[in-house]
Design a protein around this motif. Structure first.
Motif, PDB file in Angstrom:
ATOM      1  N   PRO A  12       0.844  -1.206   0.000  1.00 49.02           N
ATOM      2  CA  PRO A  12       0.000   0.000   0.000  1.00 49.02           C
ATOM      3  C   PRO A  12       0.876   1.251   0.000  1.00 49.02           C
ATOM      4  CG  PRO A  12      -0.024  -1.039   2.154  1.00 49.02           C
ATOM      5  CD  PRO A  12       0.742  -1.954   1.234  1.00 49.02           C
ATOM      6  N   ARG A  13       0.403   2.264  -0.686  1.00 46.08           N
ATOM      7  CA  ARG A  13       1.149   3.530  -0.751  1.00 46.08           C
ATOM      8  C   ARG A  13       1.037   4.271   0.564  1.00 46.08           C
ATOM      9  NH1 ARG A  13      -0.042   6.368  -6.546  1.00 46.08           N
ATOM     10  NH2 ARG A  13       0.932   4.773  -7.818  1.00 46.08           N
ATOM     11  N   SER A  14       2.122   4.908   0.923  1.00 48.66           N
ATOM     12  CA  SER A  14       2.077   5.724   2.132  1.00 48.66           C
ATOM     13  C   SER A  14       1.406   7.052   1.776  1.00 48.66           C
ATOM     14  CB  SER A  14       3.481   5.966   2.678  1.00 48.66           C
ATOM     15  OG  SER A  14       4.251   6.650   1.719  1.00 48.66           O
ATOM     16  N   PRO A  15       0.618   7.617   2.678  1.00 51.23           N
ATOM     17  CA  PRO A  15      -0.075   8.877   2.368  1.00 51.23           C
ATOM     18  C   PRO A  15       0.926  10.016   2.210  1.00 51.23           C
ATOM     19  CG  PRO A  15      -0.401   8.287   4.657  1.00 51.23           C
ATOM     20  CD  PRO A  15       0.316   7.138   4.006  1.00 51.23           C
ATOM     21  N   LYS A  16       0.597  10.914   1.295  1.00 50.47           N
ATOM     22  CA  LYS A  16       1.461  12.074   1.078  1.00 50.47           C
ATOM     23  C   LYS A  16       1.340  13.019   2.263  1.00 50.47           C
ATOM     24  CE  LYS A  16       1.246  12.004  -3.925  1.00 50.47           C
ATOM     25  NZ  LYS A  16       0.870  12.748  -5.138  1.00 50.47           N
ATOM     26  N   PRO A  17       2.439  13.646   2.672  1.00 50.43           N
ATOM     27  CA  PRO A  17       2.350  14.597   3.783  1.00 50.43           C
ATOM     28  C   PRO A  17       1.553  15.823   3.356  1.00 50.43           C
ATOM     29  CG  PRO A  17       4.539  14.625   2.828  1.00 50.43           C
ATOM     30  CD  PRO A  17       3.788  13.501   2.167  1.00 50.43           C
ATOM     31  N   ALA A  18       0.854  16.394   4.304  1.00 55.66           N
ATOM     32  CA  ALA A  18       0.058  17.594   4.028  1.00 55.66           C
ATOM     33  C   ALA A  18       0.994  18.758   3.731  1.00 55.66           C
ATOM     34  CB  ALA A  18      -0.822  17.922   5.221  1.00 55.66           C
ATOM     35  N   PRO A  19       0.625  19.632   2.796  1.00 56.05           N
ATOM     36  CA  PRO A  19       1.490  20.777   2.506  1.00 56.05           C
ATOM     37  C   PRO A  19       1.576  21.701   3.718  1.00 56.05           C
ATOM     38  CG  PRO A  19      -0.605  21.008   1.383  1.00 56.05           C
ATOM     39  CD  PRO A  19      -0.577  19.635   1.990  1.00 56.05           C
TER      40      PRO A  19
END
Length: 63
Positions: A12-19
């Protein structure tokens, strides 16, 4: 019996960090602003400084 090849399981892909939020331009991200204290009918300055919440970001420090 049949010998079928199984596809490897996908990770599973790791979630992108919030800007990162931009810092407020009025208070430079501190959440506080300073104003000079004025007294009297003619509103003369007495040399004191008071701090308060930033009116643009309401103390959060982000725009």
């Amino acid at each position: 019996m049949t010998t079928e090849k199984k596809a490897p399981a996908r990770r599973p892909r790791s979630p992108k960090p919030a800007p990162a939020a931009e810092a407020c331009g009025t208070c430079d991200g501190s959440g506080e602003t300073t104003t000079t204290v004025r007294v009297g009918r003619k509103r003369r300055e007495i040399g004191a400084i008071q701090s308060g919440l930033c009116p643009s970001c309401l103390g959060t420090g982000t725009a």
